[in-house]
Scaffold this motif. Structure first.
Motif, PDB file in Angstrom:
ATOM      1  N   GLU A 106      76.506 -18.563 -13.314  1.00 25.69           N
ATOM      2  CA  GLU A 106      76.861 -19.523 -12.258  1.00 25.69           C
ATOM      3  C   GLU A 106      77.434 -20.804 -12.891  1.00 25.69           C
ATOM      4  OE1 GLU A 106      73.945 -19.418  -9.170  1.00 25.69           O
ATOM      5  OE2 GLU A 106      74.887 -21.011  -8.040  1.00 25.69           O
ATOM      6  N   ASN A 152      64.388 -24.977 -11.317  1.00 28.03           N
ATOM      7  CA  ASN A 152      64.504 -23.567 -10.894  1.00 28.03           C
ATOM      8  C   ASN A 152      65.850 -22.943 -11.263  1.00 28.03           C
ATOM      9  OD1 ASN A 152      65.893 -25.045  -8.965  1.00 28.03           O
ATOM     10  ND2 ASN A 152      65.302 -23.704  -7.286  1.00 28.03           N
ATOM     11  N   PHE A 153      66.876 -23.786 -11.386  1.00 26.63           N
ATOM     12  CA  PHE A 153      68.177 -23.318 -11.909  1.00 26.63           C
ATOM     13  C   PHE A 153      68.558 -24.245 -13.060  1.00 26.63           C
ATOM     14  CE2 PHE A 153      68.140 -20.635  -8.340  1.00 26.63           C
ATOM     15  CZ  PHE A 153      68.989 -19.587  -8.657  1.00 26.63           C
ATOM     16  N   ILE A 157      72.433 -25.576 -11.694  1.00 26.02           N
ATOM     17  CA  ILE A 157      72.463 -26.813 -10.902  1.00 26.02           C
ATOM     18  C   ILE A 157      72.978 -27.995 -11.733  1.00 26.02           C
ATOM     19  CG2 ILE A 157      71.072 -28.454  -9.558  1.00 26.02           C
ATOM     20  CD1 ILE A 157      69.613 -26.046  -8.353  1.00 26.02           C
ATOM     21  N   TRP A 160      76.677 -27.687 -11.581  1.00 27.49           N
ATOM     22  CA  TRP A 160      77.238 -28.017 -10.250  1.00 27.49           C
ATOM     23  C   TRP A 160      77.533 -29.501 -10.146  1.00 27.49           C
ATOM     24  CZ3 TRP A 160      73.483 -25.850  -5.962  1.00 27.49           C
ATOM     25  CH2 TRP A 160      73.487 -24.443  -5.991  1.00 27.49           C
ATOM     26  N   ARG A 283      63.357 -20.528  -5.254  1.00 29.07           N
ATOM     27  CA  ARG A 283      64.730 -21.000  -4.998  1.00 29.07           C
ATOM     28  C   ARG A 283      64.698 -21.838  -3.734  1.00 29.07           C
ATOM     29  NH1 ARG A 283      69.571 -16.825  -6.369  1.00 29.07           N
ATOM     30  NH2 ARG A 283      68.453 -15.484  -7.793  1.00 29.07           N
ATOM     31  N   CYS A 284      65.612 -22.804  -3.672  1.00 30.12           N
ATOM     32  CA  CYS A 284      65.754 -23.536  -2.414  1.00 30.12           C
ATOM     33  C   CYS A 284      66.186 -22.584  -1.314  1.00 30.12           C
ATOM     34  CB  CYS A 284      66.830 -24.609  -2.521  1.00 30.12           C
ATOM     35  SG  CYS A 284      66.569 -25.683  -3.882  1.00 30.12           S
ATOM     36  N   THR A 285      66.889 -21.526  -1.725  1.00 30.74           N
ATOM     37  CA  THR A 285      67.417 -20.563  -0.756  1.00 30.74           C
ATOM     38  C   THR A 285      66.476 -19.378  -0.521  1.00 30.74           C
ATOM     39  OG1 THR A 285      68.554 -19.552  -2.619  1.00 30.74           O
ATOM     40  CG2 THR A 285      69.861 -21.029  -1.247  1.00 30.74           C
ATOM     41  N   ILE A 444      69.495 -15.638  -0.279  1.00 30.68           N
ATOM     42  CA  ILE A 444      69.877 -16.190  -1.588  1.00 30.68           C
ATOM     43  C   ILE A 444      71.226 -15.622  -2.038  1.00 30.68           C
ATOM     44  CG2 ILE A 444      67.451 -16.447  -2.196  1.00 30.68           C
ATOM     45  CD1 ILE A 444      67.648 -14.203  -4.177  1.00 30.68           C
ATOM     46  N   GLY A 445      71.820 -16.292  -2.999  1.00 26.04           N
ATOM     47  CA  GLY A 445      73.039 -15.725  -3.577  1.00 26.04           C
ATOM     48  C   GLY A 445      74.326 -16.383  -3.135  1.00 26.04           C
ATOM     49  N   ALA A 446      74.305 -17.706  -2.973  1.00 24.90           N
ATOM     50  CA  ALA A 446      75.538 -18.417  -2.652  1.00 24.90           C
ATOM     51  C   ALA A 446      76.484 -18.400  -3.858  1.00 24.90           C
ATOM     52  CB  ALA A 446      75.196 -19.857  -2.291  1.00 24.90           C
ATOM     53  N   PHE A 452      77.827 -25.757  -0.603  1.00 22.94           N
ATOM     54  CA  PHE A 452      76.400 -25.432  -0.681  1.00 22.94           C
ATOM     55  C   PHE A 452      75.591 -26.636  -0.231  1.00 22.94           C
ATOM     56  CE2 PHE A 452      72.237 -25.218  -2.596  1.00 22.94           C
ATOM     57  CZ  PHE A 452      71.883 -23.881  -2.490  1.00 22.94           C
TER      58      PHE A 452
END
Ligand code: UN1
Length: 496
Positions: A106, A152-153, A157, A160, A283-285, A444-446, A452
């Motif tokens: 990612e 968590n990422f 993140i 990003w 995950r936030c998602t 999940i999985g954007a 986002f």
């Protein structure tokens, strides 16, 4: 002897001025020490801000396509080192190796996408109301960007935020999560090697209560981007509001997957297992609510409990493991306290609800995949973000009630619906209150090139990812060029 990590300030790797460090250990195995990291203070932050401020004037003048080339080079280096980065990330954070490879990927995707943005960074040209006059709006960097990132990422993140901030011409200070600074230090080495000039990118490791607070109050930080809990986000917004600092917040979620009676149940099962237990629910998602139409409820719950009971827990470096540990002892206690709350509220525990301590797992913070049934919307386990492998199942009459229950949340990040009915799918796209809706896929999985973010308490209206992130990291300037050679008064000298 564990490895010593440093801050990265003004192009140098430096210890915290106080000499204090914090040690990090592998959440799957407390015997495995990752390293000692600077426990920085406001003094270290001040140095980083001074370096970033100084570097800004030259960096903003570098043409965006050339700034973007540095980011592209960073992406290439990340691709070469993907396996090492991912293995270290699993040791540091716990999630399984397939997922840390995804996390690194990612970051690579973001690098290449943002590298292309260096040749776009589109503004706007538009007709104007007076003759012989030209109108356009262009983007300018905001200045010094303060970035506070979660564990968590650990790679995705930070990238990003860092890559678009740099491409847009800002200079950056990042404070990585205290559980996962090693991955961000790796990103720092990569940016250094990619040729990002001194002071343009800085890392200050440390706690939210010290470094984070100092960032929040620093007048020379012009924009602050935060991903984390809604409680911390609220505080950042309050303080940022007082000083009129631009603040972008990416906060909690209580994401739900709806399964209607006509859905492909095997597909829906795969989706919910991945959404709820992938990343151990951190995950936030993550899918933390499953909303089932009553006619398929019992069957789907049985399928879910059977499959979730078979998920393999363990050290994420073992390729056959499907679920890693929680990130810390504290996180595991929080998850367990929610399970107790759920029981007291009258939800029925259909699976899990306890620590998992078999074999080597006794050395880590493992928790059994957990399913609650008979959950009703007013329960705390139906409303509050748990951030662990705990799924709450609801039984509803029909699609309309399912969507109502999904929307009955103070959060609105991701949502999902499984149905073969195209009309209901489009109704869900229109009516679900969330920043993301998946049809026939989990919550999940954007992907990195679509916006986002979420609605309601999930944030403050900004979006990361895609070109929309430039509304966080740039200021608009409107430009008018009047080539008529005379004074033309807008709104007054207009002939209809
Ligand atoms: C997060 O949990 O904060 O959409 C980010 C996903 C990932 C990113 C999650 N691509 O699940």
């Amino acid at each position: 002897m564990s490895h010593h990590f440093n801050n990265y300030i003004a192009g140098e790797w430096r210890a915290a001025k106080s000499g204090q460090t914090v040690e990090n250990r592998n959440p799957a195995d407390a015997d495995d020490a990752i390293g000692a990291f600077p426990d920085s203070s406001a003094e270290d932050l001040n140095e980083a801000v001074a370096a970033a401020r100084e570097a800004f004037e030259a960096w903003r003048k570098v043409p965006a396509p050339l700034r973007a080339l540095k980011v592209q080079r960073a992406g290439e280096l990340m691709r070469e080192r993907k396996e090492d980065i991912s293995r270290q990330m699993t040791r540091e954070m716990g999630k399984v190796i397939a997922e840390t490879r995804g996390d690194t990927q990612e970051g690579i995707d973001t690098a290449f996408y943002m590298a292309g943005e260096g040749r776009r960074l589109f503004g706007v040209t538009t007709p104007v109301e007076l003759p012989n006059k030209f109108g356009m709006a262009v983007r300018r960097p905001v200045g010094v960007a303060g970035l506070i990132t979660p564990w968590n990422f650990p790679m995705a993140i930070p990238t990003w935020k860092v890559f678009p901030a740099l491409v847009a011409g800002n200079t950056v200070i990042i404070k990585p999560a205290t559980y996962t600074p090693a991955t961000v230090c790796e990103l720092g080495s990569i940016l250094e090697e990619a040729g990002v000039p001194s002071g343009v990118f800085n890392i200050v490791c440390g706690r939210g209560s010290t470094v984070g607070e100092a960032m929040l109050h620093h007048n020379e930080i012009n924009v602050l981007s935060f991903t984390g809990s809604s409680a911390v986000g609220r505080r950042i917004n309050e303080v940022g509001g007082k000083t009129l600092k631009r603040v972008s917040l990416e906060l909690g979620g209580k994401n739900a997957q709806i399964v209607l009676a006509d859905a492909d149940l095997d597909l829906a099962l795969e989706g919910v297992l991945w959404g709820a237990y992938g990343t151990t629910g951190q995950r936030c998602t993550a899918t933390s609510r499953l909303i089932l139409e009553e006619t398929i409820h019992d069957r789907m719950v049985q399928m879910l409990v059977d499959a979730a009971a078979k998920l393999k827990l363990g050290n994420g470096l073992d390729e056959s493991v499907q679920v890693g540990p929680l990130v810390s002892a504290e996180q595991r206690e929080t998850v367990h306290s929610y399970v107790e709350i759920g029981r007291e509220e009258g939800a029925e525990l259909a699976l899990g609800g306890e620590y998992y301590e078999e074999g080597d797992c006794a050395r880590g913070y493992f928790y059994r995949p957990t399913v609650f049934v008979g959950v009703t919307p007013t329960m705390r386990i139906a409303q509050e973000e748990i951030f662990g492998p705990v799924l709450s199942v609801f039984k509803v009459k029909d699609a309309e009630e399912a969507m109502r229950v999904l929307n009955d949340s103070s959060y609105g990040l991701s949502s999902s619906i499984y149905t073969r009915d195209v009309n209901l799918a489009f109704k869900a796209i229109e009516d679900l209150d969330a920043g993301i809706t998946y049809v026939n896929g989990p919550t999940i999985g954007a992907e990195v090139h679509l916006p986002f973010g979420g609605v309601k308490d999930t944030g403050n209206g900004h979006r990361e990812g895609s070109f929309t992130v430039f509304d966080v990291f740039t200021e608009w300037k409107s430009v008018y060029v009047d080539y008529s050679g005379r004074l033309q008064r807008a709104q007054i000298d207009v002939e209809e």
